[in-house]
Scaffold this motif. Structure first.
Motif, PDB file in Angstrom:
ATOM      1  N   TYR A 135       2.002  33.980  23.489  1.00  0.00           N
ATOM      2  CA  TYR A 135       1.023  33.053  22.458  1.00  0.00           C
ATOM      3  C   TYR A 135       1.644  32.445  21.300  1.00  0.00           C
ATOM      4  O   TYR A 135       2.343  33.325  20.608  1.00  0.00           O
ATOM      5  CB  TYR A 135      -0.460  33.664  21.985  1.00  0.00           C
ATOM      6  CG  TYR A 135      -1.008  32.818  21.317  1.00  0.00           C
ATOM      7  CD1 TYR A 135      -1.997  31.788  21.912  1.00  0.00           C
ATOM      8  CD2 TYR A 135      -1.247  32.952  19.811  1.00  0.00           C
ATOM      9  CE1 TYR A 135      -2.562  30.933  21.120  1.00  0.00           C
ATOM     10  CE2 TYR A 135      -1.794  31.932  19.214  1.00  0.00           C
ATOM     11  CZ  TYR A 135      -2.668  30.949  19.710  1.00  0.00           C
ATOM     12  OH  TYR A 135      -3.625  30.126  18.976  1.00  0.00           O
ATOM     13  N   LYS A 155      -4.611  32.104  26.126  1.00  0.00           N
ATOM     14  CA  LYS A 155      -5.302  31.116  25.027  1.00  0.00           C
ATOM     15  C   LYS A 155      -5.458  31.237  23.910  1.00  0.00           C
ATOM     16  O   LYS A 155      -5.494  30.382  23.111  1.00  0.00           O
ATOM     17  CB  LYS A 155      -6.579  30.662  25.905  1.00  0.00           C
ATOM     18  CG  LYS A 155      -7.651  31.963  25.859  1.00  0.00           C
ATOM     19  CD  LYS A 155      -9.206  31.516  26.498  1.00  0.00           C
ATOM     20  CE  LYS A 155     -10.224  32.445  26.122  1.00  0.00           C
ATOM     21  NZ  LYS A 155     -11.420  32.139  26.868  1.00  0.00           N
ATOM     22  N   ASP A 156      -5.541  32.439  23.399  1.00  0.00           N
ATOM     23  CA  ASP A 156      -5.700  32.906  21.976  1.00  0.00           C
ATOM     24  C   ASP A 156      -4.999  34.187  21.799  1.00  0.00           C
ATOM     25  O   ASP A 156      -4.453  34.912  22.567  1.00  0.00           O
ATOM     26  CB  ASP A 156      -6.946  32.772  21.526  1.00  0.00           C
ATOM     27  CG  ASP A 156      -7.985  33.790  22.345  1.00  0.00           C
ATOM     28  OD1 ASP A 156      -7.669  34.776  22.806  1.00  0.00           O
ATOM     29  OD2 ASP A 156      -9.141  33.181  22.742  1.00  0.00           O
TER      30      ASP A 156
END
Length: 328
Positions: free
Chosen positions: A176, A194-195
């Motif tokens: 990430y 995604k995070d």
């Protein structure tokens, strides 16, 4: 440069190659200079090129306007240039390079070392074997890195160099970071989380390799660290200030995760720091890269950039204002 820097960076025939490449030149032992004599030396020689090391005294902000107006290029063989080169000089057009990605593979190697050491609880067992007469017993739990889920925070040169070192162990690698196009992750065969919450909660080992910026200071705090599955590991080879170290110590002391550190908010790490003595933390004194025997890689990178500069060609990986501002 200092004599030690010359002897470890410019090994074998590299010093002679450097002298030939930038002749006429003058070799100065950086440790023999005071800040005052350094300014006088710059005025006297008015160099076009400066090849520098850790021991080089800082360049004054008025170097190109009043002291050494001929200076066009600072080839810094080590890493961060912030203590050597004021931002104003880059704004004025001074070309600056450093070791850049030439050391990435050795930092990546250190990240792999710490990951393996955490999984095998090297800090604990080294203490037990050396100081306590310890030995395994029937209840001893061991862990392997094979087939583990590994998450990398950041996707710069170190993270990219880490991928081929990890792939013999696992293909479950994710990352990430902000601002990197999706096609870059696809090209390297890495899944993009995604995070950060997903990165920390869905991996057995999380490796910190992100660049430090003001907004990322202490970005890895109690919440994220608490998401790492019990028995997992957290490794930091980036910058200490990315992590809330009090929270990291607390979770390490509970024994929920193993920790591997090569970087710290305060360096050298104070002798009375609570990290020292915690048997769930593997400690290294910021020696991730380059190792002494691989400083030659940084020298080779510098020599190639000097060749390019002397042939009026663009150098590789120059220190732009953006890179300067992201440096520590």
């Amino acid at each position: 440069m200092s004599q030690l820097e010359i002897e470890t960076f410019l090994v074998e025939d590299r010093l002679e190659a450097l002298k030939e490449l930038i002749a006429p030149c003058r070799v100065v032992d950086a440790e023999s200079c005071t800040e005052e004599s350094w300014v006088e030396l710059l005025k006297e020689t008015n160099p076009r090129i400066l090849v520098a090391g850790w021991k080089t005294k800082p360049l004054p902000a008025n170097t190109r306007t009043e002291i050494a107006p001929a200076l066009d290029y600072v080839c810094y063989m080590p890493g961060s240039v912030r203590k050597l080169v004021p931002r104003e000089l880059i704004e004025q057009g001074l070309l600056v390079t450093n070791w850049s990605s030439s050391i990435s593979r050795t930092v990546a190697e250190c990240a792999l070392l710490l990951s393996l050491a955490c999984m095998r609880r090297v800090a604990y067992w080294s203490h037990q074997m050396h100081d306590q007469g310890g030995w395994k017993n029937g209840t001893t739990v061991t862990q392997s890195l094979f087939d583990r889920r590994i998450g990398i925070h950041g996707f710069g040169a170190v993270a990219k160099a880490l991928l081929p070192l990890l792939r013999p162990f696992t293909d479950k690698i994710s990352t990430y970071t902000e601002g990197v196009p999706e096609e870059v992750f696809e090209a390297y065969g890495v899944r993009q989380e995604k995070d950060l919450e997903k990165l920390f909660s869905e991996n057995d080992v999380v490796i910190e390799a992100e660049a430090l910026t003001p907004e990322r200071e202490k970005i890895v705090g109690e919440k994220l660290l608490g998401l790492i599955p019990k028995g997992g590991s957290f490794v930091n080879v980036a910058r200490g200030a990315l992590v809330d170290e009090e929270a990291l110590l607390a979770i390490a002391e509970r024994g929920d995760i193993q920790v591997g550190l090569d970087v710290y908010t305060i360096e050298p790490l104070p002798e009375d720091h609570a990290f020292r003595g915690c048997r769930n933390i593997v400690l290294l004194p910021h020696l991730g890269g380059p190792s002494t025997d691989r400083r030659r890689d940084a020298a080779d990178h510098s020599l190639e950039n000097l060749r390019l500069f002397q042939n009026n060609q663009p150098v590789t990986e120059p220190i732009t204002l953006d890179v300067y501002d992201r440096s520590t």
